[in-house]
Design an enzyme around this catalytic site. Sequence first.
Site, PDB file in Angstrom:
ATOM      1  N   ARG A   1     100.340  20.198  59.343  1.00  0.00           N
ATOM      2  CA  ARG A   1      99.464  20.669  58.260  1.00  0.00           C
ATOM      3  C   ARG A   1      98.071  20.967  58.832  1.00  0.00           C
ATOM      4  O   ARG A   1      97.116  20.223  58.603  1.00  0.00           O
ATOM      5  CB  ARG A   1      99.392  19.636  57.130  1.00  0.00           C
ATOM      6  CG  ARG A   1     100.747  19.373  56.486  1.00  0.00           C
ATOM      7  CD  ARG A   1     100.665  18.506  55.253  1.00  0.00           C
ATOM      8  NE  ARG A   1     100.185  19.239  54.096  1.00  0.00           N
ATOM      9  CZ  ARG A   1     100.200  18.749  52.846  1.00  0.00           C
ATOM     10  NH1 ARG A   1     100.660  17.552  52.602  1.00  0.00           N
ATOM     11  NH2 ARG A   1      99.741  19.467  51.838  1.00  0.00           N
TER      12      ARG A   1
ATOM     13  N   CYS B   1     101.142  14.264  51.833  1.00  0.00           N
ATOM     14  CA  CYS B   1     102.588  14.117  52.032  1.00  0.00           C
ATOM     15  C   CYS B   1     102.997  14.577  53.428  1.00  0.00           C
ATOM     16  O   CYS B   1     102.464  15.561  53.937  1.00  0.00           O
ATOM     17  CB  CYS B   1     103.343  14.944  51.001  1.00  0.00           C
ATOM     18  SG  CYS B   1     103.369  14.210  49.376  1.00  0.00           S
TER      19      CYS B   1
ATOM     20  N   ARG C   1     101.102   9.568  42.785  1.00  0.00           N
ATOM     21  CA  ARG C   1     100.015  10.428  43.263  1.00  0.00           C
ATOM     22  C   ARG C   1      99.909  11.687  42.403  1.00  0.00           C
ATOM     23  O   ARG C   1      98.838  12.272  42.291  1.00  0.00           O
ATOM     24  CB  ARG C   1     100.267  10.859  44.721  1.00  0.00           C
ATOM     25  CG  ARG C   1     100.005   9.773  45.734  1.00  0.00           C
ATOM     26  CD  ARG C   1     100.107  10.332  47.143  1.00  0.00           C
ATOM     27  NE  ARG C   1      99.541  11.654  47.159  1.00  0.00           N
ATOM     28  CZ  ARG C   1     100.066  12.710  47.782  1.00  0.00           C
ATOM     29  NH1 ARG C   1     101.163  12.605  48.462  1.00  0.00           N
ATOM     30  NH2 ARG C   1      99.485  13.885  47.727  1.00  0.00           N
TER      31      ARG C   1
ATOM     32  N   LYS D   1      97.637  18.678  38.778  1.00  0.00           N
ATOM     33  CA  LYS D   1      97.102  17.928  39.928  1.00  0.00           C
ATOM     34  C   LYS D   1      96.349  18.838  40.887  1.00  0.00           C
ATOM     35  O   LYS D   1      95.204  18.560  41.255  1.00  0.00           O
ATOM     36  CB  LYS D   1      98.259  17.239  40.687  1.00  0.00           C
ATOM     37  CG  LYS D   1      97.854  16.730  42.072  1.00  0.00           C
ATOM     38  CD  LYS D   1      98.985  16.043  42.788  1.00  0.00           C
ATOM     39  CE  LYS D   1      99.756  16.854  43.771  1.00  0.00           C
ATOM     40  NZ  LYS D   1      99.171  17.100  45.077  1.00  0.00           N
ATOM     41  N   ASN D   2      97.004  19.929  41.295  1.00  0.00           N
ATOM     42  CA  ASN D   2      96.412  20.724  42.368  1.00  0.00           C
ATOM     43  C   ASN D   2      95.214  21.562  41.923  1.00  0.00           C
ATOM     44  O   ASN D   2      94.482  22.078  42.758  1.00  0.00           O
ATOM     45  CB  ASN D   2      97.478  21.581  43.056  1.00  0.00           C
ATOM     46  CG  ASN D   2      98.429  20.698  43.865  1.00  0.00           C
ATOM     47  OD1 ASN D   2      98.126  19.535  44.144  1.00  0.00           O
ATOM     48  ND2 ASN D   2      99.585  21.234  44.234  1.00  0.00           N
TER      49      ASN D   2
ATOM     50  N   ASP E   1     106.808  23.342  45.782  1.00  0.00           N
ATOM     51  CA  ASP E   1     106.670  22.030  45.138  1.00  0.00           C
ATOM     52  C   ASP E   1     107.744  21.774  44.079  1.00  0.00           C
ATOM     53  O   ASP E   1     107.808  20.688  43.503  1.00  0.00           O
ATOM     54  CB  ASP E   1     105.265  21.887  44.518  1.00  0.00           C
ATOM     55  CG  ASP E   1     104.178  21.901  45.583  1.00  0.00           C
ATOM     56  OD1 ASP E   1     104.503  21.708  46.767  1.00  0.00           O
ATOM     57  OD2 ASP E   1     102.999  22.118  45.232  1.00  0.00           O
TER      58      ASP E   1
HETATM   59  N1  EPU Z   1      98.358  26.525  56.974  1.00  0.00           N
HETATM   60  C1  EPU Z   1      97.887  26.843  58.226  1.00  0.00           C
HETATM   61  N2  EPU Z   1      96.536  26.695  58.453  1.00  0.00           N
HETATM   62  C2  EPU Z   1      95.671  26.263  57.497  1.00  0.00           C
HETATM   63  C3  EPU Z   1      96.171  25.934  56.228  1.00  0.00           C
HETATM   64  C4  EPU Z   1      97.536  26.079  55.986  1.00  0.00           C
HETATM   65  O1  EPU Z   1      98.621  27.249  59.114  1.00  0.00           O
HETATM   66  O2  EPU Z   1      94.473  26.157  57.772  1.00  0.00           O
HETATM   67  C5  EPU Z   1      99.805  26.693  56.702  1.00  0.00           C
HETATM   68  C6  EPU Z   1     100.488  25.375  56.357  1.00  0.00           C
HETATM   69  O3  EPU Z   1     100.895  24.699  57.518  1.00  0.00           O
HETATM   70  C7  EPU Z   1     101.633  25.835  55.483  1.00  0.00           C
HETATM   71  C8  EPU Z   1     101.067  27.057  54.765  1.00  0.00           C
HETATM   72  O4  EPU Z   1      99.941  27.480  55.528  1.00  0.00           O
HETATM   73  O5  EPU Z   1     102.708  26.236  56.278  1.00  0.00           O
HETATM   74  C9  EPU Z   1     100.639  26.835  53.339  1.00  0.00           C
HETATM   75  O6  EPU Z   1      99.765  25.709  53.265  1.00  0.00           O
HETATM   76  P1  EPU Z   1      98.655  25.588  52.124  1.00  0.00           P
HETATM   77  O7  EPU Z   1      97.322  25.542  52.809  1.00  0.00           O
HETATM   78  O8  EPU Z   1      98.883  26.612  51.083  1.00  0.00           O
HETATM   79  O9  EPU Z   1      98.969  24.164  51.536  1.00  0.00           O
HETATM   80  P2  EPU Z   1      97.941  23.063  51.085  1.00  0.00           P
HETATM   81  O10 EPU Z   1      96.714  23.685  50.508  1.00  0.00           O
HETATM   82  O11 EPU Z   1      97.749  22.031  52.147  1.00  0.00           O
HETATM   83  C10 EPU Z   1      98.769  22.942  48.616  1.00  0.00           C
HETATM   84  C11 EPU Z   1      99.293  21.869  47.712  1.00  0.00           C
HETATM   85  C12 EPU Z   1     100.697  21.490  48.134  1.00  0.00           C
HETATM   86  C13 EPU Z   1     101.586  22.733  48.106  1.00  0.00           C
HETATM   87  C14 EPU Z   1     100.973  23.851  48.958  1.00  0.00           C
HETATM   88  C15 EPU Z   1     101.723  25.161  48.856  1.00  0.00           C
HETATM   89  C16 EPU Z   1      97.266  20.712  47.117  1.00  0.00           C
HETATM   90  C17 EPU Z   1      96.432  19.510  47.233  1.00  0.00           C
HETATM   91  N3  EPU Z   1      98.410  20.714  47.793  1.00  0.00           N
HETATM   92  O12 EPU Z   1      98.752  22.367  49.917  1.00  0.00           O
HETATM   93  O13 EPU Z   1     101.138  20.587  47.150  1.00  0.00           O
HETATM   94  O14 EPU Z   1     102.863  22.431  48.615  1.00  0.00           O
HETATM   95  O15 EPU Z   1      99.610  24.090  48.537  1.00  0.00           O
HETATM   96  O16 EPU Z   1     101.778  25.605  47.546  1.00  0.00           O
HETATM   97  O17 EPU Z   1      96.920  21.666  46.417  1.00  0.00           O
HETATM   98  C18 EPU Z   1     102.471  18.896  46.239  1.00  0.00           C
HETATM   99  O18 EPU Z   1     101.798  19.004  45.196  1.00  0.00           O
HETATM  100  O19 EPU Z   1     103.540  18.248  46.306  1.00  0.00           O
HETATM  101  C19 EPU Z   1     102.004  19.568  47.449  1.00  0.00           C
HETATM  102  C20 EPU Z   1     102.430  19.250  48.663  1.00  0.00           C
END
Ligand code: EPU
Length: 428
Positions: free
Chosen positions: A122, A117, A397, A22-23, A305
């Site tokens: 976020r 989610c 999803r 997915k990701n 995850d």
């Molecule tokens: N963060 C910031 N600022 C930013 C971006 C992130 O402070 O601009 C913080 C977040 O608040 C969090 C940490 O950095 O504490 C990590 O967030 P990250 O950006 O890595 O997460 P994401 O890209 O929003 C993806 C996956 C998530 C998975 C996380 C961590 C996708 C679409 N989603 O989210 O997947 O938990 O990386 O590995 O790729 C899931 O599949 O169930 C899911 C939630």
Amino acid sequence: MDKYIIRGGRRLIGEVEISGAKNAAVAILPAVILADEPCVIENVPDISDVSICLRILDEMGAKVDMLSPTSYRIDPTTIHSFCVPYESARRMRASYYFLGALLGKYKQARVSMPGGCPLGDRPIDQHLKAFSAVGARCTIDHGMVDLSADRLTGNQIYLDVVSVGATMNAMLAAVRAEGLTVIENVAKEPHIVDLANFLNTMGADIMGAGTDVIKIRGVSKLHGATYSVIPDQIEAGTFMCAAAATGGDVLVKNVIPKHLESITNKLQKIGVVVEEFDDAVRVTVDGPLVKTSIKTMPHPGFPTDMQPQMAALLCLAEGTSIIKEGVWEQRFRYAEELRRMGADISVDGKVAVIEGVGSLMGAPVKACDLRAGAALIIAGLAAKGITEIEDIFHVERGYSNMEGKLQALGADIVKKNVPGASVKKALA
Ligand code: EPU
């Protein structure tokens, strides 16, 4: 509104084929925008986040043709809109990848603030930092993120937090910028490497994906490509936990065992037998499961995850297990639902303490997010009696044909449409 009804207590036995990640898919599909020719993307999982991505591409004017249930030909040359409205973006976190891809190709993007989610705060500040660094003007008005640039130029970008989304978006924005971009303190997940590999297949010049520093030499053109998405490590891990929780014997196929290392190690530590093959792992159990401690961290650490699914399994292990959540603020909302099934879990902030209870009881529960839903399925498969899981749209999803794959392994699980529930939801 659909729900799963599970009659627990059956051992899972047989083989399961893991779908594309997915990701990775939700970044690679928007990345097609950057190409100057059509692309074919294979091993695309049949999940609702992917359907939303494809619909957004279609709404923007791209020509999307389904070649098989898991492969799509996408022609981005007909795109005429650079906007992703609220209705589409709110359903999915990954809608933020349209920002990087549109900016990288057209030097403009207007995308509603992303949904996804409910895992706590976020922010997307690091994404915006990367876009600004390569020359974009970024504003947020009325819930829309607006990006525009006269030209994009390579730069040095240091991410203040290790972020999967910001790393991918920085790559998308920089791949066609003029000159060299160096991104430091990046995420190293397998899907980061997969996106870089896809972009390189189209003619990009990206080095270092999978390490702490990514270097991108901008190119002026990207050609079309045929590319196959990597297998989903989290779907694989979920089936591994389900096999272990039911004392089963399951061959989890179409995986890259290296991507599963942190999950495999943890499962072995609690007494699960995991055998590795070239592109499969076999999971069996030959004795009692025992406690452990887990701290979730960015790759190569234990993935956040997989945290809820492991928690469900640890409810069945002997002793006291401790889980520290190192990525999200609120990833224990499922604990309340597991307690309804007889679990003994106490949560204090980002730490959960699980006392093994030996067995769980079926109960009506609700999926509060994607991986929480997966954890409840695992608990339901292992529990005595019937578990009814509401709000399974969260599960759909990110998991392709979850009930079908479990049924093939011998699980007693059905998906039922409950018309009353949607009326209740609409009134809530
Ligand atoms: N963060 C910031 N600022 C930013 C971006 C992130 O402070 O601009 C913080 C977040 O608040 C969090 C940490 O950095 O504490 C990590 O967030 P990250 O950006 O890595 O997460 P994401 O890209 O929003 C993806 C996956 C998530 C998975 C996380 C961590 C996708 C679409 N989603 O989210 O997947 O938990 O990386 O590995 O790729 C899931 O599949 O169930 C899911 C939630």
